[in-house]
Write a protein that holds these residues in place. Sequence first.
Motif, PDB file in Angstrom:
ATOM      1  N   LEU A  79       0.835  -1.208   0.000  1.00  0.00           N
ATOM      2  CA  LEU A  79       0.000   0.000   0.000  1.00  0.00           C
ATOM      3  C   LEU A  79       0.868   1.255   0.000  1.00  0.00           C
ATOM      4  CD1 LEU A  79      -2.899  -0.908   2.450  1.00  0.00           C
ATOM      5  CD2 LEU A  79      -3.169  -0.108   0.099  1.00  0.00           C
ATOM      6  N   PHE A  80       1.934   1.229   0.789  1.00  0.00           N
ATOM      7  CA  PHE A  80       2.884   2.343   0.817  1.00  0.00           C
ATOM      8  C   PHE A  80       3.475   2.576  -0.576  1.00  0.00           C
ATOM      9  CE2 PHE A  80       7.524   3.274   1.266  1.00  0.00           C
ATOM     10  CZ  PHE A  80       7.433   4.592   1.689  1.00  0.00           C
ATOM     11  N   LEU A  81       3.866   1.494  -1.247  1.00  0.00           N
ATOM     12  CA  LEU A  81       4.404   1.616  -2.605  1.00  0.00           C
ATOM     13  C   LEU A  81       3.341   2.136  -3.566  1.00  0.00           C
ATOM     14  CD1 LEU A  81       6.446  -1.716  -3.010  1.00  0.00           C
ATOM     15  CD2 LEU A  81       7.284   0.506  -2.256  1.00  0.00           C
ATOM     16  N   SER A  82       2.127   1.609  -3.440  1.00  0.00           N
ATOM     17  CA  SER A  82       1.066   1.961  -4.401  1.00  0.00           C
ATOM     18  C   SER A  82       0.670   3.429  -4.297  1.00  0.00           C
ATOM     19  CB  SER A  82      -0.159   1.064  -4.191  1.00  0.00           C
ATOM     20  OG  SER A  82      -0.773   1.310  -2.938  1.00  0.00           O
ATOM     21  N   LEU A  97      12.283   8.121   0.007  1.00  0.00           N
ATOM     22  CA  LEU A  97      11.351   8.151   1.131  1.00  0.00           C
ATOM     23  C   LEU A  97      11.798   7.221   2.248  1.00  0.00           C
ATOM     24  CD1 LEU A  97       7.828   8.220  -0.600  1.00  0.00           C
ATOM     25  CD2 LEU A  97       9.011  10.092   0.561  1.00  0.00           C
ATOM     26  N   GLN A  98      12.337   6.065   1.898  1.00  0.00           N
ATOM     27  CA  GLN A  98      12.811   5.131   2.918  1.00  0.00           C
ATOM     28  C   GLN A  98      14.021   5.690   3.665  1.00  0.00           C
ATOM     29  OE1 GLN A  98      11.274   0.850   1.054  1.00  0.00           O
ATOM     30  NE2 GLN A  98      13.444   1.228   1.226  1.00  0.00           N
ATOM     31  N   ILE A 103      16.017   8.022   8.707  1.00  0.00           N
ATOM     32  CA  ILE A 103      16.514   9.169   9.486  1.00  0.00           C
ATOM     33  C   ILE A 103      15.546   9.461  10.631  1.00  0.00           C
ATOM     34  CG2 ILE A 103      16.946  11.662   9.419  1.00  0.00           C
ATOM     35  CD1 ILE A 103      17.858  11.205   6.453  1.00  0.00           C
ATOM     36  N   TYR A 104      14.252   9.446  10.321  1.00  0.00           N
ATOM     37  CA  TYR A 104      13.241   9.674  11.352  1.00  0.00           C
ATOM     38  C   TYR A 104      13.332   8.608  12.453  1.00  0.00           C
ATOM     39  CZ  TYR A 104       8.759   9.799  13.734  1.00  0.00           C
ATOM     40  OH  TYR A 104       7.794   9.839  14.703  1.00  0.00           O
ATOM     41  N   ALA A 140      17.600   0.763   3.923  1.00  0.00           N
ATOM     42  CA  ALA A 140      16.946   2.014   3.528  1.00  0.00           C
ATOM     43  C   ALA A 140      17.041   2.224   2.025  1.00  0.00           C
ATOM     44  CB  ALA A 140      17.578   3.192   4.260  1.00  0.00           C
ATOM     45  N   ASN A 141      18.031   1.601   1.387  1.00  0.00           N
ATOM     46  CA  ASN A 141      18.257   1.754  -0.049  1.00  0.00           C
ATOM     47  C   ASN A 141      17.915   0.483  -0.826  1.00  0.00           C
ATOM     48  OD1 ASN A 141      19.620   4.536  -0.500  1.00  0.00           O
ATOM     49  ND2 ASN A 141      20.632   3.717   1.311  1.00  0.00           N
ATOM     50  N   THR A 142      17.001  -0.296  -0.281  1.00  0.00           N
ATOM     51  CA  THR A 142      16.535  -1.520  -0.928  1.00  0.00           C
ATOM     52  C   THR A 142      15.017  -1.556  -0.877  1.00  0.00           C
ATOM     53  OG1 THR A 142      18.528  -2.638  -0.103  1.00  0.00           O
ATOM     54  CG2 THR A 142      16.789  -4.039  -0.995  1.00  0.00           C
TER      55      THR A 142
END
Length: 453
Positions: A79-82, A97-98, A103-104, A140-142
Amino acid sequence: MTNKIVLDKRDNLFLGIIIFTHLLFLLLACYFKKIYMGDSSEYIYEALNIKNLFFFYSGNPAMPIEPELMTQRQPLYPLFLSIVYVFKINNWFIIILQNVLSIYNIFYCRKIILKFNFNKQYDWLLLLLIISYPAQFINANTITPDILLQTFTLFYFGNFISLIQVKHPKYAIKMGLALIAGFMVKPVLYPFVLFHIVILIVYAVYSKIKLQRIVVIALIPLIAVLFYNYWNYTRTQKFHFSSNQAFNAIYYYYPFISNNYGADSANRFLLKERTIIASIPLYRDRYDYANNRGIQLLKENFLSYSFFHIKNSFRIFFEPGKAEIDLFTGKLTYSQLYSKKQAGFYYLIKTKDWSGIFRYFQTNLSIIPVFIALLFNFIRTIAMVYFFFNKNINLLLRLFLFIFVFYFAMAAGPIANTRYFLPVSLLVIFAATLSLSMLMEKKLDNNGLKSIK
């Protein structure tokens, strides 16, 4: 009164270093272009199916529908991707975004530590433990759901701390919601609903508050699991949470057999079992066979497998992520990883092939960051153990973190790797940082730690 967050110089420096580290790994990701893992395609398929058809399915809809793929991947990460795909089908934007989310997560972890009057002059300790764990930045980069799962495990932990400090039931509700969101990202968390009930009941008894309201609140995640199971039943005719459960019931024995009888025996075992499963026409019968076969294998090898499972579960605390680093840089491919054609470092140590170990060092430059990660993993784990035995820290907090962390370790078992540890890695770093800062000051921070007793 205002809720506005004001950052001081130390906050800005901490945040700046974390942002810089993420930018560095983002640039590496752009250079190596290895942003997909073995399961990425299934999450992407489901995201596109949701966007185009509102169809929660992790396979190609143009091919015959496979019931296993109805529940293979939980819906929240797709859902996040969509949502992103509605605007632009671009996985590099997902990666950005990831990184922001990672970072958050780190800054939120620091916010939790600061609740204990953590002295910001020890930020360097926190930074060392975070930066020395490359898995945080690689994931985070995958295209993988683990950073999102980490967010909800942090929310779960953070609200538990607020609960024992403030003693307001709204934090128990927030814990439940974070747990629901977590197991809707990955199924590893859904059995934890039983621990969640026990934790909140113990909290209520320990804090001498009324049990009825807490019990009702504690049951919310369990009810959510039952509703989700029923939804899966309407789609597959099997009341269950995830098809991964049946798959893993057998797959967990693959490394066990490989360790005891060799890779060839393990491959024959897995091929035989999967052939039998594939020959069963109905999905619910395939699922039941795999589950029952897993239970049968456990009964037949209870002591030997249990020892193997527990021993390898503890490995997760020290695992530096050599394979993940090599996959990220393109040194290793998934076909090589799954076929195990290359002798790994653990295998060479086990066989005491000293010449092979020497050649391994010559041809694997990633061993340098791996050893750095391994060193700090040992420091982190020792400091975590000190946290668990520190009587100056609230007993409920120590018990909760112990249960939560070791739950993930036991769930990973013999297939332990950094991805399975990532959801709780920042929580372990939280415990380790507090412990190390206390030891370095050579005194207990009575004002900060005893205040939540």
